[in-house]
Design an enzyme around this catalytic site. Structure first.
Site, short mmCIF file in Angstrom:
data_model
loop_
_atom_site.label_atom_id
_atom_site.label_comp_id
_atom_site.label_asym_id
_atom_site.label_seq_id
_atom_site.Cartn_x
_atom_site.Cartn_y
_atom_site.Cartn_z
CG ASP A 168 -2.44 6.14 7.47
OD1 ASP A 168 -3.31 5.67 6.61
OD2 ASP A 168 -1.31 6.63 7.27
NE ARG A 248 0.66 -0.31 5.07
CZ ARG A 248 0.88 0.67 4.16
NH1 ARG A 248 2.07 0.67 3.48
NH2 ARG A 248 -0.02 1.58 4.31
CG HIS A 291 6.76 6.26 1.67
ND1 HIS A 291 6.10 4.66 1.93
CD2 HIS A 291 6.05 6.55 2.56
CE1 HIS A 291 5.02 4.91 2.18
NE2 HIS A 291 4.90 5.98 3.10
CG ASP A 365 -0.53 7.31 -0.27
OD1 ASP A 365 -0.56 7.66 1.03
OD2 ASP A 365 0.07 6.17 -0.39
#
Length: 648
Positions: A168, A248, A291, A365
């Site tokens: 990442d 982000r 998440h 992901d």
């Protein structure tokens, strides 16, 4: 097409020759959503990438020149066939693999980039994944540049087939390969180049800077042995309450995100790295952290095509080679079956492959995120991702269970082996294109000549300087005069783990205000501390409040505590001169709307803190424009422009 360069044989880990391996990237003009997919096998335009000569030894230079001459002789879109019994290395390897080995090639488990001595538990875990599970790659996390390079070299030597390595790197290689602090002395150990957040790049509105950020990211990644920087984030952040994307993202305007994202992709791939846009089909309009749970994006197909999908299509048209999926449900794409896009054939095959024409690698992901791992068995989740159209299973929580699940699905007839072969072939072809069939290690001694060097740091500083955005400046508080006798209070709100929050800001303030008093707040700071700060503020000439609030996985929150917002509001009501600087979430101003001066620096990186100091005192012009609206106070594109302060 593939361009293969002939390199020297694999080198010993301790004495690698200097060289960075680049690969040829190809792009195509693909139809937008709703149009027919391109004809299979149709020719695609391609860029020839050449290794910088100052990173090659004589033998490698001659080999590259021979390869380029051969390519020129047979035309721009073809290469002379290699002298092998099979048409290519990838075909030969695929034919030799067992079913279990094929399944292993799709796995990309997580590993730390820390020092792990032989025989230690962490070392043995990774070695077993490579030697016994036969994983096709790894995603590497935090570590120093040289340690990561050495560790990856050692793993590559142990692997039967070359590993495809990802990381990442949303804010450059320094996003994972920088930030170590030695305690108790708080000595910063340095590392790779770390850029501000992508929304800072959005505030500059400059595609050339986006290209340069991508180029530096790709170059430093390849120098340490990382082939796939998981960047750029192409999500359009059109929900101010999004707890996981936020800064982000490049911004809220899909046209700007598309323009800058496309340039970033070109920069990454100009250095021989594989750019990967995320999180398809778009994770910007949600208030749920995937998440922790499964977000649901309830918008029409027409809205998706005009907003969420637009940056992905632009990046694909620029030749982007990788896409990462989103663990989100989008009812308008799959009929409301409730499946995450990662496990939806309608999304990954029907939309991404067939309608949008994507021909590269599809990475899931992280498969250990709750949106997947709490809803499906670990073997079942792996099979469903492949059935949907994924190629790489990223961070499976149980790699062995994932591999066994895929093998059993093929043996039972549920998953055709041809489907498995298609993904394995894509991965092997990428490895061949990267030249990993000929050389899989990197020269560790060359890392300091490429990673974190001053010219790269200068690019990061330019992004930070040009991104500073001023949204409010009541009573013309800025630029500050810097009167050395002034009583100044600097208050920083941060996470306890964010050890560098405010460090460079306060150093800059103290150089101008010798009497500076500093304080730090955390989420559980008691009320008596706030009362003490209010008393101190009433005797101060200026209060600088810095807020270090960014999207953090599994936190589900990008807000400041109520006590922090009340403290700022109290400053405004008492008319105490004050400026609030957000080193992250730009939307925080909604909680203290009466603030006197509000500046956005977009991230807490060293370059962003230094840029904020320079902007406060008028040493650099303030020229950023917010790439996201902050309802109901500010619209996209707003920003007070201040020139450099003239000193009499």
């Amino acid at each position: 097409m593939k361009v293969s360069f002939s390199f020297v044989s694999l080198l010993l880990f301790s004495s690698s020759l200097v060289g960075l391996l680049l690969f040829g990237c190809s792009g195509s003009s693909r139809p937008g959503p709703g149009h027919a997919s391109p004809t299979p096998g149709a020719s695609r335009p391609s860029d020839t990438l050449r290794v910088p000569e100052d990173t090659l030894d004589v033998g490698e230079k001659e080999s590259q020149e021979d390869s380029l001459r051969a390519r020129e002789e047979v035309g721009a879109d073809t290469v002379a066939p290699p002298a092998r019994s099979f048409s290519s290395w990838s075909d030969s390897v695929l034919a030799s693999l067992s079913l279990e080995e094929k399944a292993g090639q799709l796995l990309m488990p997580w590993m730390l980039g820390d020092f792990a001595p032989e025989g230690s538990e962490s070392h043995q875990r990774v070695v077993e994944l490579v030697e016994e599970q036969g994983v096709g790659g790894v995603i590497v996390s935090v570590g120093s540049p040289t340690e990561v390079a050495a560790k990856l070299n050692a793993l590559q030597k142990r692997a039967r087939l070359p590993l495809l390595v990802s990381a990442d790197l949303e804010r450059g290689a320094g996003f994972r390969l920088r930030g170590a602090v030695h305690l108790p002395g708080a000595i910063v150990l340095g590392g790779a180049t770390e850029f501000p957040s992508l929304m800072a790049l959005g505030a500059t509105e400059d595609p050339e800077l986006a290209y340069e950020m991508g180029r530096v990211t790709g170059r430093e990644a390849r120098a340490v042995g990382i082939h796939v920087p998981f960047a750029p984030v192409l999500d359009v952040n059109n929900n101010p309450d999004n707890p996981i994307i936020n800064v982000r993202s490049l911004g809220e305007d899909p046209a700007l995100v598309a323009r800058l994202g496309r340039a970033f992709v070109r920069g990454v791939q100009s250095e021989g790295a594989l750019a990967t846009g995320k999180h398809f089909p778009g994770h910007g309009d949600t208030e749920t952290d995937s998440h922790l749970a499964l977000p649901v994006i309830r918008v029409s197909r027409e809205r998706l095509e005009s907003v969420e999908l637009r940056p992905f299509q632009a990046a694909m048209d620029a030749g982007m080679r990788g896409v990462m999926t989103a663990h989100i449900a989008v009812p308008s794409l799959n009929g409301g079956d409730g499946l995450p896009s990662t496990l939806s054939r309608e999304v990954l095959t029907g939309l991404l492959r067939e309608e949008m024409g994507f021909q590269g690698i599809v990475f899931t992901d992280a498969m250990d995120m709750f949106a997947i791992d709490r809803r499906f068995g670990r073997g079942e989740a792996a099979v469903r991702a492949l059935e949907a159209g994924a190629d790489v299973l990223l961070m499976p929580p149980d790699p062995e269970a994932a591999r066994e699940g895929v093998v059993e699905a093929v043996r039972s007839g549920r998953l055709p082996e041809e489907r498995l072969d298609a993904s394995v072939r894509r991965l092997l072809e990428v490895k061949e294109e990267l030249g990993l069939d000929r050389r899989r290690t990197v020269p560790v001694e060359g890392v300091p000549r490429v990673v974190g060097i001053p010219t790269h740091e200068a690019v990061a500083q330019e992004v930070a300087d040009r991104s500073v955005t001023l949204l409010r400046n009541d009573r013309n508080l800025l630029p500050l005069l810097g009167t050395r006798s002034a009583r100044v209070l600097s208050v920083a709100y941060r996470r306890p783990s964010d050890l560098l929050a405010g460090r460079y800001l306060n150093a800059g303030l103290r150089s101008r205000y010798p009497r500076l008093v500093t304080a730090e707040l955390w989420r559980d700071t008691p009320e008596e501390v706030y009362e003490g700060l209010r008393r101190r503020a009433r005797t101060s000439n200026l209060v600088v409040v810095s807020l270090h609030v960014t999207a953090v996985s599994y936190s589900g929150n990008v807000a400041v505590p109520e006590e922090v917002a009340e403290f700022i509001q109290d400053l405004a009501q008492a008319r105490i001169p004050h400026v609030v600087i957000s080193f992250g979430n730009p939307y925080l101003v909604r909680d203290f709307p009466d603030v006197q001066a509000y500046m956005l620096a977009w991230s807490g990186t060293e370059v962003s803190q230094k840029a904020a100091v320079q902007a406060l005192f008028g040493a650099i012009p303030i020229q950023g424009r917010t790439p996201t609206g902050i309802p109901p106070f500010f619209e996209i594109g707003q920003g007070i422009q201040l020139p450099v302060r003239r000193v009499p």
